[in-house]
Design a protein around this motif. Structure first.
Motif, PDB file in Angstrom:
ATOM      1  N   LEU A 100       0.804  -1.222   0.000  1.00 59.90           N
ATOM      2  CA  LEU A 100       0.000   0.000   0.000  1.00 59.90           C
ATOM      3  C   LEU A 100       0.837   1.272   0.000  1.00 59.90           C
ATOM      4  CD1 LEU A 100      -2.809  -0.868   2.605  1.00 59.90           C
ATOM      5  CD2 LEU A 100      -2.908  -1.030   0.106  1.00 59.90           C
ATOM      6  N   GLY A 101       2.124   1.150   0.259  1.00 62.41           N
ATOM      7  CA  GLY A 101       2.957   2.334   0.412  1.00 62.41           C
ATOM      8  C   GLY A 101       2.958   2.814   1.852  1.00 62.41           C
ATOM      9  N   ARG A 102       3.841   3.769   2.141  1.00 56.45           N
ATOM     10  CA  ARG A 102       3.945   4.268   3.521  1.00 56.45           C
ATOM     11  C   ARG A 102       2.692   5.061   3.902  1.00 56.45           C
ATOM     12  NH1 ARG A 102       7.463   0.542   2.375  1.00 56.45           N
ATOM     13  NH2 ARG A 102       9.639   1.207   2.221  1.00 56.45           N
ATOM     14  N   LYS A 103       2.215   5.918   3.026  1.00 60.88           N
ATOM     15  CA  LYS A 103       1.006   6.691   3.310  1.00 60.88           C
ATOM     16  C   LYS A 103      -0.218   5.782   3.417  1.00 60.88           C
ATOM     17  CE  LYS A 103       0.047  10.477   1.163  1.00 60.88           C
ATOM     18  NZ  LYS A 103      -0.163  11.485   0.115  1.00 60.88           N
ATOM     19  N   GLY A 104      -0.318   4.815   2.539  1.00 59.86           N
ATOM     20  CA  GLY A 104      -1.448   3.899   2.590  1.00 59.86           C
ATOM     21  C   GLY A 104      -1.475   3.106   3.888  1.00 59.86           C
ATOM     22  N   SER A 105      -0.305   2.711   4.365  1.00 64.75           N
ATOM     23  CA  SER A 105      -0.222   1.968   5.625  1.00 64.75           C
ATOM     24  C   SER A 105      -0.622   2.840   6.810  1.00 64.75           C
ATOM     25  CB  SER A 105       1.199   1.442   5.825  1.00 64.75           C
ATOM     26  OG  SER A 105       1.560   0.568   4.787  1.00 64.75           O
ATOM     27  N   MET A 106      -0.151   4.084   6.821  1.00 61.69           N
ATOM     28  CA  MET A 106      -0.526   4.984   7.910  1.00 61.69           C
ATOM     29  C   MET A 106      -2.018   5.284   7.883  1.00 61.69           C
ATOM     30  SD  MET A 106       2.662   7.669   8.360  1.00 61.69           S
ATOM     31  CE  MET A 106       2.931   8.057   6.631  1.00 61.69           C
ATOM     32  N   ARG A 107      -2.579   5.390   6.694  1.00 61.80           N
ATOM     33  CA  ARG A 107      -4.026   5.632   6.563  1.00 61.80           C
ATOM     34  C   ARG A 107      -4.813   4.432   7.106  1.00 61.80           C
ATOM     35  NH1 ARG A 107      -3.879   6.913   1.658  1.00 61.80           N
ATOM     36  NH2 ARG A 107      -3.910   9.181   1.909  1.00 61.80           N
ATOM     37  N   ALA A 109      -3.777   2.197   9.298  1.00 59.60           N
ATOM     38  CA  ALA A 109      -3.593   2.135  10.755  1.00 59.60           C
ATOM     39  C   ALA A 109      -4.513   3.119  11.463  1.00 59.60           C
ATOM     40  CB  ALA A 109      -2.136   2.421  11.111  1.00 59.60           C
ATOM     41  N   ALA A 110      -4.644   4.327  10.913  1.00 64.91           N
ATOM     42  CA  ALA A 110      -5.498   5.343  11.523  1.00 64.91           C
ATOM     43  C   ALA A 110      -6.963   4.922  11.506  1.00 64.91           C
ATOM     44  CB  ALA A 110      -5.325   6.680  10.799  1.00 64.91           C
ATOM     45  N   VAL A 111      -7.427   4.370  10.388  1.00 63.73           N
ATOM     46  CA  VAL A 111      -8.830   3.926  10.278  1.00 63.73           C
ATOM     47  C   VAL A 111      -9.115   2.810  11.275  1.00 63.73           C
ATOM     48  CG1 VAL A 111     -10.478   2.763   8.771  1.00 63.73           C
ATOM     49  CG2 VAL A 111      -9.110   4.655   7.889  1.00 63.73           C
ATOM     50  N   ILE A 112      -8.199   1.859  11.395  1.00 67.34           N
ATOM     51  CA  ILE A 112      -8.396   0.746  12.324  1.00 67.34           C
ATOM     52  C   ILE A 112      -8.419   1.238  13.766  1.00 67.34           C
ATOM     53  CG2 ILE A 112      -7.345  -1.366  13.226  1.00 67.34           C
ATOM     54  CD1 ILE A 112      -6.364  -1.951  10.390  1.00 67.34           C
ATOM     55  N   VAL A 201      -3.883  12.345  11.348  1.00 65.82           N
ATOM     56  CA  VAL A 201      -3.142  11.575  10.346  1.00 65.82           C
ATOM     57  C   VAL A 201      -3.918  11.518   9.039  1.00 65.82           C
ATOM     58  CG1 VAL A 201      -2.310   9.269   9.730  1.00 65.82           C
ATOM     59  CG2 VAL A 201      -1.862  10.176  12.009  1.00 65.82           C
ATOM     60  N   LEU A 202      -5.205  11.180   9.108  1.00 63.87           N
ATOM     61  CA  LEU A 202      -6.015  11.052   7.898  1.00 63.87           C
ATOM     62  C   LEU A 202      -6.082  12.363   7.125  1.00 63.87           C
ATOM     63  CD1 LEU A 202      -9.011   8.854   9.135  1.00 63.87           C
ATOM     64  CD2 LEU A 202      -7.076   8.161   7.716  1.00 63.87           C
ATOM     65  N   VAL A 203      -6.239  13.473   7.827  1.00 62.74           N
ATOM     66  CA  VAL A 203      -6.295  14.779   7.160  1.00 62.74           C
ATOM     67  C   VAL A 203      -4.920  15.161   6.627  1.00 62.74           C
ATOM     68  CG1 VAL A 203      -6.751  17.232   7.486  1.00 62.74           C
ATOM     69  CG2 VAL A 203      -8.274  15.545   8.538  1.00 62.74           C
ATOM     70  N   GLY A 204      -3.903  14.987   7.452  1.00 62.23           N
ATOM     71  CA  GLY A 204      -2.552  15.408   7.071  1.00 62.23           C
ATOM     72  C   GLY A 204      -2.002  14.671   5.872  1.00 62.23           C
ATOM     73  N   LEU A 205      -2.404  13.410   5.688  1.00 58.45           N
ATOM     74  CA  LEU A 205      -1.887  12.626   4.571  1.00 58.45           C
ATOM     75  C   LEU A 205      -2.267  13.211   3.210  1.00 58.45           C
ATOM     76  CD1 LEU A 205      -2.445   8.977   5.875  1.00 58.45           C
ATOM     77  CD2 LEU A 205      -0.257  10.136   5.523  1.00 58.45           C
ATOM     78  N   PHE A 206      -3.307  14.026   3.162  1.00 54.61           N
ATOM     79  CA  PHE A 206      -3.684  14.664   1.903  1.00 54.61           C
ATOM     80  C   PHE A 206      -2.686  15.749   1.484  1.00 54.61           C
ATOM     81  CE2 PHE A 206      -7.908  13.053   3.195  1.00 54.61           C
ATOM     82  CZ  PHE A 206      -8.257  12.405   2.027  1.00 54.61           C
ATOM     83  N   PHE A 207      -1.861  16.221   2.401  1.00 56.52           N
ATOM     84  CA  PHE A 207      -1.000  17.373   2.133  1.00 56.52           C
ATOM     85  C   PHE A 207       0.483  17.021   2.041  1.00 56.52           C
ATOM     86  CE2 PHE A 207      -4.794  18.857   4.351  1.00 56.52           C
ATOM     87  CZ  PHE A 207      -5.240  19.857   3.499  1.00 56.52           C
ATOM     88  N   ILE A 208       0.834  15.755   2.217  1.00 56.92           N
ATOM     89  CA  ILE A 208       2.249  15.378   2.199  1.00 56.92           C
ATOM     90  C   ILE A 208       2.500  14.350   1.097  1.00 56.92           C
ATOM     91  CG2 ILE A 208       2.482  15.853   4.661  1.00 56.92           C
ATOM     92  CD1 ILE A 208       2.465  12.817   5.149  1.00 56.92           C
ATOM     93  N   PRO A 209       3.729  14.255   0.619  1.00 52.46           N
ATOM     94  CA  PRO A 209       4.046  13.306  -0.459  1.00 52.46           C
ATOM     95  C   PRO A 209       4.307  11.905   0.078  1.00 52.46           C
ATOM     96  CG  PRO A 209       5.987  14.588   0.083  1.00 52.46           C
ATOM     97  CD  PRO A 209       4.873  15.146   0.938  1.00 52.46           C
ATOM     98  N   GLU A 210       4.236  10.940  -0.797  1.00 56.52           N
ATOM     99  CA  GLU A 210       4.613   9.564  -0.482  1.00 56.52           C
ATOM    100  C   GLU A 210       6.138   9.487  -0.381  1.00 56.52           C
ATOM    101  OE1 GLU A 210       4.718   6.595   0.827  1.00 56.52           O
ATOM    102  OE2 GLU A 210       2.829   5.994  -0.136  1.00 56.52           O
ATOM    103  N   SER A 211       6.636   8.436   0.235  1.00 55.07           N
ATOM    104  CA  SER A 211       8.074   8.207   0.312  1.00 55.07           C
ATOM    105  C   SER A 211       8.660   8.069  -1.094  1.00 55.07           C
ATOM    106  CB  SER A 211       8.369   6.933   1.101  1.00 55.07           C
ATOM    107  OG  SER A 211       9.670   6.459   0.829  1.00 55.07           O
TER     108      SER A 211
END
Length: 485
Positions: A100-107, A109-112, A201-211
């Motif tokens: 899923l990528g680093r951002k996808g994994s953090m997303r 984790a946050a949802v769970i 985390v969920l909101v912030g991920l929209f504003f930062i790039p993937e690894s």
């Protein structure tokens, strides 16, 4: 320092290593670091969530048991099941982060975690509490892997060490936050506070790039260039760094593929013993018992639960900062030995408090002995045994086995963490004095283990560490052959 001499140098923890010239040091980074800092902030919101999840059971034990009429065993399962969830999260984290990528994994984790906190908030029975607690455990097990990986992959190398320490610091801050707030609000309201970092985390991920490294690894070259440019600033020269990343990814693809069975090869034995040993001793020192149930410990000793938890919360943050500062100055081994010694003495003081209480001796001293022991324990844990094992684990494994070796070590860590957190209340019912003196004994054994087995890695490159471990293995085999002859 020549790599062939690394074995001798590895045992000299107080010798400073000369710094090599770094053409891409602080002066070499001419871009903006705003996006790096923003990305790091978003990621460590997951670390703050980690701290809240781990600390939640301590200030809520008596109120949850009263409101839902839970037995001691039912609450012990609730308190400890987070470690089982984290165990599953850490096992699957590597594959999820790669897929899923680093951002996808953090997303994810946050949802769970959000789902878990909602389940806890609406709980009317033990089973829904356990489902929610298990879910938050899975979420933090996943984020505990991906957050440091993401920070390490986006940070310029002259900032990587400092930004990486924020992961552990925010875990401690989250734990301190829930201890303090838990003295003011109900357990259901406290569960709602756990939603805040996950939502950030969920909101912030929209504003930062993937690894960028992950993007290049999966073949998204155009996205790789855009992400690296966004992280370094529009005016930065990224050509040299981009070339280095491409060379590193190409090198990784050429490395041998390893499985779990390969970890038991003789050449990895010492590294496995060091990493697993540190985490086993960390947990058998009693940290999860004291961390999860500090409020009840202090209440049993006659000290104010609320005041004790506030003091516990306040002391963790500055001491963790001190430990991070000392790690590259005093070395890993001294910090570990000082930390384990302090934990042992702290556990001994808590046990002594319960001894005096059981024998009706110096009863006025019992509360002060208990709070002194708890604060000494958590302060010395925070300065070394909390963070250093994770640092050493990242240093002693060759890069091509780090993922699978890290998964194995994390599995052991969370398994032992569950054992300690689940059995703590039963041990206290059996014999409070013996419980803490057993923890003290394991802390003293930790000092011996570090002195005899754990090498000093301060100031060494990863290549020098690997060469030293290899030289140690060769010397050991040579001595064995001589004895056999």
């Amino acid at each position: 320092m020549p790599i062939e001499n690394a074995s001798d140098e590895l045992e000299k923890p107080f010798i400073q290593q000369p710094k090599s010239a770094d053409p891409e040091g602080e002066s070499g980074q001419n871009g903006s670091i705003f996006m790096v800092l923003l990305s790091t902030f978003v990621a460590i919101c997951g670390s703050f969530e980690f701290g809240i999840c781990v600390g939640y059971s301590s200030p809520t034990q008596s109120s949850i048991r009263h409101d839902l009429n839970l037995s001691l065993s039912e609450f012990s399962l609730f308190g400890s099941i987070i470690t089982i969830g984290a165990m599953f999260g850490s096992i699957t984290s590597g594959r999820i982060a790669d897929y899923l990528g680093r951002k996808g994994s953090m997303r994810l984790a946050a949802v769970i975690c959000i789902a878990g906190w909602v389940a806890v908030y609406f709980s009317k029975a033990a089973w829904s509490l356990d489902v929610g607690r298990f879910s938050t455990g899975y979420g933090i097990g996943l984020s505990s892997f991906v957050v440091p990986v993401f920070i390490g992959e986006i940070a310029p190398k002259h900032l990587r060490g400092g930004l990486a320490t924020l992961n552990q610091l925010l875990i401690v801050c989250g734990s301190s936050f829930v201890y303090i707030v838990g003295t003011i609000v109900t357990w259901r309201t406290l569960a709602l506070t756990g939603l805040i970092p996950s939502i950030l985390v969920l909101v912030g991920l929209f504003f930062i790039p993937e690894s960028p490294r992950w993007l290049l690894k999966v073949g998204r070259r155009k996205d790789f260039d855009l992400a690296l440019r966004k992280l370094r600033g529009k005016d930065a020269d990224i050509s040299h760094e981009a070339a280095d990343i491409q060379a590193g990814i190409a090198h990784l693809e050429d490395l041998p593929k390893v499985g779990v069975r390969d970890l038991f090869d003789a050449k990895y034995t010492r590294a496995i013993i060091i990493a697993v040993g540190l985490f086993v001793f960390q947990q058998f020192g009693g940290i999860n018992g004291i961390n999860f149930y500090s409020g009840e410990i202090l209440a049993e000793a006659g000290f104010s639960r609320e005041k004790g938890q506030i003091a516990y919360a306040i002391i963790q943050v500055p001491i963790t900062l001190i430990g991070a500062t000392l790690m590259d100055k005093s070395g890993r081994r001294p910090l570990l030995m000082v930390s384990a010694t302090g934990m042992g003495f702290g556990s001994f003081l808590i046990g002594a408090a319960f001894y005096l209480k059981a024998h009706a001796l110096l009863l006025e001293w019992v509360p002060m002995l208990a709070i002194s022991g708890v604060l000494l324990y958590i302060a010395t844990f925070s300065i070394g045994m909390g963070a250093v094992p994770w640092v050493i684990m990242g240093e002693i494994f060759p890069i091509y086995i780090k993922g699978i070796a890290g998964s194995l070590v994390c599995l052991v860590h969370w398994s032992v963490a569950w054992l300690i957190s689940y059995t703590f209340n039963f041990l206290m019912t059996w014999n409070a004095i013996g419980t803490f003196w057993i923890y003290a004994g394991f802390s003293m054994l930790t000092v011996l283990f570090v002195a005899k087995v754990v090498p000093e890695t301060k100031g060494k490159t990863l290549e020098e560490i690997q060469a030293a471990l290899s030289a140690h293995r060769t010397a050991k085999n040579r001595n064995r052959n001589l004895l056999e002859d």
